[in-house]
Design a protein around this motif. Structure first.
Motif, mmCIF file in Angstrom:
data_model
loop_
_atom_site.group_PDB
_atom_site.id
_atom_site.type_symbol
_atom_site.label_atom_id
_atom_site.label_comp_id
_atom_site.label_asym_id
_atom_site.label_seq_id
_atom_site.Cartn_x
_atom_site.Cartn_y
_atom_site.Cartn_z
ATOM 1 N N GLN A 244 0.848 -1.020 -0.053
ATOM 2 C CA GLN A 244 -0.279 -0.006 0.093
ATOM 3 C C GLN A 244 0.877 1.249 0.040
ATOM 4 O OE1 GLN A 244 -3.181 0.121 -0.357
ATOM 5 N NE2 GLN A 244 -3.496 -2.103 -0.405
ATOM 6 N N TRP A 245 1.969 1.397 0.641
ATOM 7 C CA TRP A 245 2.803 2.323 0.613
ATOM 8 C C TRP A 245 3.442 2.671 -0.611
ATOM 9 C CZ3 TRP A 245 7.933 2.243 -0.587
ATOM 10 C CH2 TRP A 245 8.367 0.962 -0.653
ATOM 11 N N GLU B 174 2.063 1.935 -3.586
ATOM 12 C CA GLU B 174 0.927 2.304 -4.411
ATOM 13 C C GLU B 174 0.604 3.959 -4.142
ATOM 14 O OE1 GLU B 174 -3.469 1.354 -5.622
ATOM 15 O OE2 GLU B 174 -2.077 -0.308 -4.393
ATOM 16 N N ALA B 175 0.563 4.085 -2.847
ATOM 17 C CA ALA B 175 0.309 5.757 -2.111
ATOM 18 C C ALA B 175 1.450 6.757 -2.885
ATOM 19 C CB ALA B 175 0.203 5.750 -0.794
ATOM 20 N N ASN C 232 0.839 7.167 -6.471
ATOM 21 C CA ASN C 232 -0.179 7.927 -6.853
ATOM 22 C C ASN C 232 0.466 9.494 -6.431
ATOM 23 O OD1 ASN C 232 -2.182 6.387 -7.835
ATOM 24 N ND2 ASN C 232 -2.702 5.724 -5.580
ATOM 25 N N TYR D 156 -3.013 13.824 1.187
ATOM 26 C CA TYR D 156 -3.058 12.424 0.979
ATOM 27 C C TYR D 156 -1.868 11.869 1.514
ATOM 28 C CZ TYR D 156 -3.712 7.927 -1.145
ATOM 29 O OH TYR D 156 -3.761 6.632 -1.627
ATOM 30 N N GLY D 157 -0.706 12.673 1.261
ATOM 31 C CA GLY D 157 0.621 12.105 1.614
ATOM 32 C C GLY D 157 0.806 11.906 3.177
ATOM 33 N N TYR E 154 -1.889 11.791 5.287
ATOM 34 C CA TYR E 154 -2.906 10.673 5.661
ATOM 35 C C TYR E 154 -2.291 9.303 5.605
ATOM 36 C CZ TYR E 154 -6.964 7.456 5.703
ATOM 37 O OH TYR E 154 -8.081 6.572 5.985
ATOM 38 N N SER E 155 -1.764 8.954 4.237
ATOM 39 C CA SER E 155 -1.051 7.839 4.140
ATOM 40 C C SER E 155 0.022 7.296 5.086
ATOM 41 C CB SER E 155 -0.736 7.580 2.799
ATOM 42 O OG SER E 155 -1.091 8.308 1.780
ATOM 43 N N MET E 156 0.873 8.457 5.430
ATOM 44 C CA MET E 156 1.994 7.895 6.287
ATOM 45 C C MET E 156 1.569 8.162 7.645
ATOM 46 S SD MET E 156 4.964 10.233 3.974
ATOM 47 C CE MET E 156 5.204 11.414 5.294
ATOM 48 N N SER E 157 0.510 8.773 7.959
ATOM 49 C CA SER E 157 -0.037 8.776 9.457
ATOM 50 C C SER E 157 -0.389 7.575 9.873
ATOM 51 C CB SER E 157 -0.700 10.144 9.910
ATOM 52 O OG SER E 157 -1.894 9.777 9.056
ATOM 53 N N GLN E 158 -1.107 6.851 9.149
ATOM 54 C CA GLN E 158 -1.928 5.729 9.513
ATOM 55 C C GLN E 158 -3.004 5.886 10.566
ATOM 56 O OE1 GLN E 158 1.060 2.951 10.597
ATOM 57 N NE2 GLN E 158 1.916 2.529 8.481
#
Length: 133
Positions: free
Chosen positions: A60-61, A63-64, A67, A104-105, A107-111
């Motif tokens: 997932q990381w 893919e994020a 993106n 979005y970055g 959000y994806s890194m903070s989990q």
């Protein structure tokens, strides 16, 4: 992309009767941007989804990150178009793309943790600010 090159040549030369004033060129740039920006984001996202669906192990990381980089490249291109043609619409789309990259970055890194979101947003906002300036 090719259409922007043609518009740059018309902007620099101003030799045609049809595009003798700035308003027509800026209108074509704005209409092209309204078509290019969402279409390029959609096609890029769908290509990345198809690419990452081929792997057995889903990361997932990665893919994020892909993106975010795809949106970042398109947003920087839109900011470049805004500077070259002195148009507001591509500038707004580019800034919106950069804001998406930051939020979005983060959000994806903070989990899902608030402190992690804030800590991730600071360096991403600095990168976006440095890219926009």
């Amino acid at each position: 992309f090719v259409w922007y090159i043609l518009l740059v040549r018309l902007e620099a030369g101003r030799t045609t009767v049809i595009l003798a004033d700035d308003t027509k060129t800026r209108t074509l740039v704005s209409l092209t941007s309204y078509m290019f920006f969402p279409l390029s984001l959609y096609l890029g996202y769908m290509n990345l989804r198809e690419f990452f669906d081929q792997f057995e192990i889903q990361r997932q990381w990665l893919e994020a990150l892909a993106n975010i980089l795809m949106v970042f490249v398109v947003a920087m291109f839109m900011l470049l178009v805004a500077v070259v043609f002195n148009a507001i619409e591509p500038n707004v789309m580019g800034v919106g793309g950069l804001l998406f990259c930051v939020f979005y970055g983060a959000y994806s890194m903070s989990q899902g943790q608030l402190l992690g979101f804030i800590m991730a947003m600071v360096p991403l906002a600095l990168v976006a600010y440095g890219a926009a300036v």
